[in-house]
Design a protein around this motif. Structure first.
Motif, PDB file in Angstrom:
ATOM      1  N   LYS A 153      39.748  59.148  51.269  1.00 49.96           N
ATOM      2  CA  LYS A 153      39.598  58.580  52.547  1.00 49.96           C
ATOM      3  C   LYS A 153      38.147  57.997  52.817  1.00 49.96           C
ATOM      4  N   ILE A 154      38.137  56.655  53.002  1.00 56.92           N
ATOM      5  CA  ILE A 154      36.820  56.131  52.805  1.00 56.92           C
ATOM      6  C   ILE A 154      36.633  55.574  54.629  1.00 56.92           C
ATOM      7  N   PRO A 155      35.851  56.224  55.477  1.00 58.44           N
ATOM      8  CA  PRO A 155      35.507  55.640  56.818  1.00 58.44           C
ATOM      9  C   PRO A 155      35.113  54.394  57.016  1.00 58.44           C
ATOM     10  N   ALA A 156      35.273  53.857  58.074  1.00 59.46           N
ATOM     11  CA  ALA A 156      34.678  52.506  58.058  1.00 59.46           C
ATOM     12  C   ALA A 156      32.901  52.422  58.047  1.00 59.46           C
ATOM     13  N   ASN A 157      32.645  51.529  57.689  1.00 58.34           N
ATOM     14  CA  ASN A 157      31.197  51.283  57.429  1.00 58.34           C
ATOM     15  C   ASN A 157      30.606  52.007  56.458  1.00 58.34           C
ATOM     16  N   LEU A 158      31.356  52.782  55.842  1.00 54.34           N
ATOM     17  CA  LEU A 158      30.682  53.824  54.521  1.00 54.34           C
ATOM     18  C   LEU A 158      30.569  52.728  53.177  1.00 54.34           C
ATOM     19  N   LYS A 159      29.335  52.667  52.856  1.00 53.33           N
ATOM     20  CA  LYS A 159      29.007  51.921  51.559  1.00 53.33           C
ATOM     21  C   LYS A 159      29.756  52.637  50.334  1.00 53.33           C
ATOM     22  N   HIS A 160      30.445  51.666  49.916  1.00 54.70           N
ATOM     23  CA  HIS A 160      31.358  51.932  48.432  1.00 54.70           C
ATOM     24  C   HIS A 160      31.481  51.168  47.541  1.00 54.70           C
ATOM     25  N   LYS A 161      31.683  51.753  46.136  1.00 52.10           N
ATOM     26  CA  LYS A 161      32.088  50.701  45.040  1.00 52.10           C
ATOM     27  C   LYS A 161      32.873  51.452  44.018  1.00 52.10           C
ATOM     28  N   TRP A 162      33.791  50.476  43.490  1.00 53.16           N
ATOM     29  CA  TRP A 162      34.679  51.309  42.455  1.00 53.16           C
ATOM     30  C   TRP A 162      34.040  50.502  41.112  1.00 53.16           C
ATOM     31  N   GLU A 163      34.171  51.709  40.113  1.00 51.11           N
ATOM     32  CA  GLU A 163      33.788  51.025  38.888  1.00 51.11           C
ATOM     33  C   GLU A 163      34.326  51.861  37.660  1.00 51.11           C
ATOM     34  N   ASN A 164      35.041  50.974  36.807  1.00 49.70           N
ATOM     35  CA  ASN A 164      35.761  51.505  35.731  1.00 49.70           C
ATOM     36  C   ASN A 164      34.847  51.376  34.536  1.00 49.70           C
ATOM     37  N   ILE A 165      34.222  52.667  34.195  1.00 45.71           N
ATOM     38  CA  ILE A 165      33.060  52.647  32.959  1.00 45.71           C
ATOM     39  C   ILE A 165      34.254  53.625  32.016  1.00 45.71           C
ATOM     40  N   PHE A 166      35.530  53.329  32.056  1.00 45.43           N
ATOM     41  CA  PHE A 166      36.277  54.317  31.081  1.00 45.43           C
ATOM     42  C   PHE A 166      37.101  53.318  30.051  1.00 45.43           C
ATOM     43  N   VAL A 167      37.649  53.827  29.009  1.00 51.28           N
ATOM     44  CA  VAL A 167      38.404  52.705  28.335  1.00 51.28           C
ATOM     45  C   VAL A 167      39.784  52.358  28.647  1.00 51.28           C
ATOM     46  N   GLU A 168      40.280  53.006  29.417  1.00 47.62           N
ATOM     47  CA  GLU A 168      41.710  52.668  29.886  1.00 47.62           C
ATOM     48  C   GLU A 168      41.384  51.945  31.366  1.00 47.62           C
ATOM     49  N   ASN A 169      42.375  51.019  31.484  1.00 51.77           N
ATOM     50  CA  ASN A 169      42.341  50.208  32.881  1.00 51.77           C
ATOM     51  C   ASN A 169      42.593  51.380  33.903  1.00 51.77           C
ATOM     52  N   ALA A 170      42.215  51.018  35.172  1.00 45.85           N
ATOM     53  CA  ALA A 170      42.550  51.720  36.330  1.00 45.85           C
ATOM     54  C   ALA A 170      43.433  51.161  37.306  1.00 45.85           C
ATOM     55  N   VAL A 171      44.257  51.584  37.789  1.00 48.55           N
ATOM     56  CA  VAL A 171      45.107  51.060  38.707  1.00 48.55           C
ATOM     57  C   VAL A 171      45.010  52.194  40.274  1.00 48.55           C
ATOM     58  N   VAL A 172      44.741  51.048  41.074  1.00 55.67           N
ATOM     59  CA  VAL A 172      44.230  51.885  42.511  1.00 55.67           C
ATOM     60  C   VAL A 172      45.339  51.208  43.634  1.00 55.67           C
ATOM     61  N   LEU A 173      45.995  52.296  44.120  1.00 56.48           N
ATOM     62  CA  LEU A 173      46.706  51.782  45.433  1.00 56.48           C
ATOM     63  C   LEU A 173      46.062  52.095  46.709  1.00 56.48           C
ATOM     64  N   PHE A 174      45.703  51.189  47.692  1.00 49.84           N
ATOM     65  CA  PHE A 174      44.953  51.459  48.711  1.00 49.84           C
ATOM     66  C   PHE A 174      45.563  50.733  50.169  1.00 49.84           C
ATOM     67  N   SER A 175      45.260  51.348  51.154  1.00 44.90           N
ATOM     68  CA  SER A 175      45.482  50.933  52.732  1.00 44.90           C
ATOM     69  C   SER A 175      44.291  50.608  53.219  1.00 44.90           C
ATOM     70  N   VAL A 176      44.257  49.673  54.145  1.00 50.42           N
ATOM     71  CA  VAL A 176      42.960  49.224  54.760  1.00 50.42           C
ATOM     72  C   VAL A 176      43.423  49.078  56.355  1.00 50.42           C
ATOM     73  N   THR A 177      42.966  49.424  57.322  1.00 49.49           N
ATOM     74  CA  THR A 177      43.069  49.259  58.517  1.00 49.49           C
ATOM     75  C   THR A 177      41.686  49.136  59.382  1.00 49.49           C
ATOM     76  N   PRO A 178      41.453  48.048  60.133  1.00 49.77           N
ATOM     77  CA  PRO A 178      42.304  46.716  60.085  1.00 49.77           C
ATOM     78  C   PRO A 178      42.122  46.215  58.618  1.00 49.77           C
ATOM     79  N   PRO A 179      43.124  45.218  58.236  1.00 51.77           N
ATOM     80  CA  PRO A 179      42.710  44.701  57.036  1.00 51.77           C
ATOM     81  C   PRO A 179      41.461  43.861  56.861  1.00 51.77           C
ATOM     82  N   ALA A 180      40.759  44.158  55.725  1.00 50.11           N
ATOM     83  CA  ALA A 180      39.519  43.607  55.277  1.00 50.11           C
ATOM     84  C   ALA A 180      39.356  43.567  53.777  1.00 50.11           C
ATOM     85  N   PHE A 181      39.185  42.740  52.975  1.00 50.81           N
ATOM     86  CA  PHE A 181      39.143  42.786  51.746  1.00 50.81           C
ATOM     87  C   PHE A 181      37.752  42.039  51.330  1.00 50.81           C
TER      88      PHE A 181
END
Length: 181
Positions: A153-181
């Motif tokens: 769970k990532i609270p609002a306004n918390l700085k974050h970053k996703w990084e795949n440094i591994f060999v295989e692909n990563a697949v992440v399911l996520f929900s955001v409220t309110p919607p912001a991409f």
């Protein structure tokens, strides 16, 4: 407001009360012909007539003015998902759109790819679940490796970053409220 059909709502409420057209017309002190025209969308009732109909049908007047929900528009077929591709990241929108308070998407992160150059923040609260692979997550100053089955769970306004440094692909399911991409 294009999905509002006052006449259909009057008819729906009338039938729910078990009233015939003639009975409702009599109680509302309008002609059966006028009620028929309203229900078929051939005449628009005055505000006063809506108030009387609402009182007789025991519903709030505003209930005639609410937009109809087209349930078919709530379904997203797997082969019809909207896709957003930013650099090498692919987002598949599982929600029909970005309206409302919640959006859900699948983020596909290929090997040696990150969601941004630096950790970013947004006003939306986020919950993510790792479907496949492993991914490095930066939360503020901390780093975590999440694997399939892990969630965060990532609270609002918390700085974050996703990084795949591994060999295989990563697949992440996520929900955001309110919607912001």
């Amino acid at each position: 407001m294009e999905n509002i059909d006052i006449g259909k709502k009057v008819e729906k409420f009338r039938k729910a009360q078990g009233l015939s057209s003639r009975e409702l017309a009599k109680l509302a002190e309008i002609t059966p012909s006028m009620l028929s025209q309203i229900e078929r969308g051939l005449a628009n009732p005055s505000i006063q007539t809506l108030k009387v109909l609402a009182k007789v049908l025991n519903v709030p007047t505003f209930s005639f003015l609410l937009e109809e929900i087209v349930t078919e528009d709530l379904i997203v077929r797997s082969n019809k998902r909207k896709q957003i591709i930013i650099d090498n990241l692919t987002y598949e929108l599982l929600s029909p759109d970005f309206t409302g308070n919640l959006a859900t998407a699948i983020m596909k992160v290929p090997s040696n790819t990150s969601s941004s150059e630096n950790p970013l923040e947004h006003r939306g609260e986020e919950v993510a679940y790792i479907l496949e692979g492993k991914i490095k997550l930066y939360l503020d100053e901390d780093e975590y490796v999440l694997e399939a089955g892990d969630s965060v769970k990532i609270p609002a306004n918390l700085k974050h970053k996703w990084e795949n440094i591994f060999v295989e692909n990563a697949v992440v399911l996520f929900s955001v409220t309110p919607p912001a991409f």
